[in-house]
Design an enzyme around this catalytic site. Structure first.
Site, short mmCIF file in Angstrom:
data_model
loop_
_atom_site.label_atom_id
_atom_site.label_comp_id
_atom_site.label_asym_id
_atom_site.label_seq_id
_atom_site.Cartn_x
_atom_site.Cartn_y
_atom_site.Cartn_z
N GLY A 51 34.26 36.40 37.62
CA GLY A 51 34.48 35.36 36.60
C GLY A 51 34.81 34.01 37.20
O GLY A 51 34.60 32.98 36.55
N GLU A 101 31.58 32.42 37.69
CA GLU A 101 31.06 32.01 36.37
C GLU A 101 31.79 30.77 35.85
O GLU A 101 31.19 29.89 35.23
CB GLU A 101 31.21 33.16 35.37
N ALA A 159 38.30 38.32 36.97
CA ALA A 159 39.26 39.01 36.10
C ALA A 159 40.34 39.68 36.93
O ALA A 159 40.10 40.12 38.06
CB ALA A 159 38.53 40.04 35.27
N1 COA Z 1 42.68 40.78 40.36
C1 COA Z 1 43.94 41.09 40.68
N2 COA Z 1 44.47 40.86 41.89
C2 COA Z 1 43.68 40.28 42.80
C3 COA Z 1 42.34 39.91 42.52
C4 COA Z 1 41.85 40.20 41.24
N3 COA Z 1 40.61 39.89 40.87
N4 COA Z 1 41.81 39.37 43.62
C5 COA Z 1 42.77 39.38 44.55
N5 COA Z 1 43.90 39.93 44.05
C6 COA Z 1 45.17 40.19 44.72
C7 COA Z 1 45.00 41.29 45.77
O1 COA Z 1 45.07 42.56 45.16
C8 COA Z 1 46.14 40.99 46.67
O2 COA Z 1 47.35 41.46 46.11
P1 COA Z 1 48.37 42.39 46.98
O3 COA Z 1 48.87 41.46 48.04
O4 COA Z 1 49.38 42.78 45.97
O5 COA Z 1 47.56 43.50 47.52
C9 COA Z 1 46.21 39.47 46.66
O6 COA Z 1 45.56 39.05 45.46
C10 COA Z 1 45.48 38.87 47.83
O7 COA Z 1 44.17 39.41 47.88
P2 COA Z 1 43.36 39.61 49.23
O8 COA Z 1 42.16 40.44 48.94
O9 COA Z 1 44.29 40.10 50.30
O10 COA Z 1 42.98 38.10 49.53
P3 COA Z 1 41.78 37.49 50.37
O11 COA Z 1 42.05 36.03 50.44
O12 COA Z 1 41.58 38.27 51.64
O13 COA Z 1 40.46 37.75 49.46
C11 COA Z 1 39.16 37.72 47.45
C12 COA Z 1 40.32 37.07 48.23
C13 COA Z 1 39.13 37.03 46.07
C14 COA Z 1 37.84 37.53 48.17
C15 COA Z 1 39.42 39.24 47.29
O14 COA Z 1 40.77 39.41 46.87
C16 COA Z 1 38.54 39.89 46.26
O15 COA Z 1 37.42 40.26 46.56
N6 COA Z 1 39.06 40.08 45.03
C17 COA Z 1 38.31 40.70 43.95
C18 COA Z 1 37.36 39.69 43.35
C19 COA Z 1 36.45 40.29 42.31
O16 COA Z 1 35.60 41.12 42.58
N7 COA Z 1 36.60 39.85 41.05
C20 COA Z 1 35.74 40.25 39.98
C21 COA Z 1 36.53 40.82 38.87
S1 COA Z 1 35.48 41.30 37.52
#
Ligand code: COA
Length: 264
Positions: free
Chosen positions: A115, A118, A70
């Site tokens: 998600g 999922e 999400a």
């Molecule tokens: N929602 C909104 N923005 C997100 C996002 C999410 N779920 N996941 C990543 N982004 C954004 C980051 O905030 C970042 O934006 P910014 O440059 O404006 O700060 C950009 O995408 C890049 O993210 P980053 O974390 O630097 O990339 P990465 O390749 O190092 O890591 C993930 C990727 C997906 C592992 C990591 O971003 C992450 O853990 N995201 C959250 C995932 C999560 O827990 N989702 C469950 C939601 S219920």
């Protein structure tokens, strides 16, 4: 079939195979409400009329992420009502995907978190790039999986492993997903799409009604007792007996040629 969506790229790169690409790379292909609406609409359209689509591949744009779950920026500060109505959209998306009669392959090309994990589990099977990472991160965020994760993950990796993964929220790699039975294949990052397309091509070459009926029947297998499941299998089987493709399959074998299935 509608091909214009705000958050999805829909491409038919070869006959009968549709590639759906989650297209929000600036947010690591996270779901906002619009993506939930788009995926629900796409799967509903396929449900109503699969046209000549025989296999769907779902993947993420770019190389960084399949889907980061999400959109936590969109969710930041949502009221209780806003959260609940967004979640209802995600529920509709999940149900529409579960009801999809056409096989779905998830080509997981990076992080599949929350998600996103999922969504991959919602496919019929997963091919994962070597660099793909999975996680059900929700309990770390004060929530829990809500797009089928607590139901799909135990079916994929067993109850005890699923509890460990969901309760710790720890990430795991493609190779682990493969060893635990969640991913069917680990592919080099560069060849992931080719491998997924090769599998899709094999599915698309088979008789479409047979494939859809078999998918439905296997889907019942883990949800019912053996005899009820077998009764369902017989009903599913009977649907094919009167098809032209049933005649064509046997005729082609005897004529030592490839069958030309029409989906009739
Ligand atoms: N929602 C909104 N923005 C997100 C996002 C999410 N779920 N996941 C990543 N982004 C954004 C980051 O905030 C970042 O934006 P910014 O440059 O404006 O700060 C950009 O995408 C890049 O993210 P980053 O974390 O630097 O990339 P990465 O390749 O190092 O890591 C993930 C990727 C997906 C592992 C990591 O971003 C992450 O853990 N995201 C959250 C995932 C999560 O827990 N989702 C469950 C939601 S219920």
């Amino acid at each position: 079939m509608r091909t214009e969506y705000e958050t999805l790229l829909i491409e038919t790169t070869e006959p009968h195979v549709v590639v759906v690409t989650l297209n929000r790379p600036e947010r690591r292909n996270a779901f906002n409400t619009q993506m939930g609406l788009d995926l629900a609409a796409f799967f509903r359209e396929v449900y109503v009329d699969p046209e000549d689509v025989r296999c769907i591949i779902i993947t993420g744009y770019g190389t960084k992420a399949f889907c980061a779950g999400a959109d936590l920026k969109e969710r930041d500060g949502m009221t209780t009502d806003q959260w609940a109505s967004q979640h209802a959209v995600f529920e509709q998306m999940t149900l529409a995907m579960m009801d999809c009669s056409v096989p779905i392959i998830a080509a997981v090309n990076g992080a599949a978190f929350g998600g996103g994990c999922e969504l991959a589990l919602g496919a019929d099977f997963i091919y994962a790039a070597t660099s793909a990472r999975f996680a059900q991160t929700e309990t770390r965020l004060g929530i829990m999986p809500g797009a089928g994760g607590t139901q799909q993950l135990p079916r994929a990796v067993g109850v005890r492993r699923a509890k460990e993964l969901i309760l710790t929220a720890e990430p795991f790699m493609a190779q682990q997903a493969y060893e635990w039975g969640m991913a069917n294949q680990v592919c080099d990052d560069e060849s992931l799409m080719d491998e997924a397309l090769a599998a899709a091509r094999k599915i698309a070459a088979n008789a479409p009604i047979a494939v859809r009926q078999a998918k439905k029947s296997v889907g019942i297998a883990m949800q019912t007792d053996l005899k009820t499941g077998y009764a369902f299998e017989i009903e599913a089987y009977n649907r094919m007996v009167s098809t032209e493709d049933r005649m064509e399959g046997v005729r082609a074998f005897n004529e030592k040629r490839k069958p030309d299935f029409k989906g009739r």
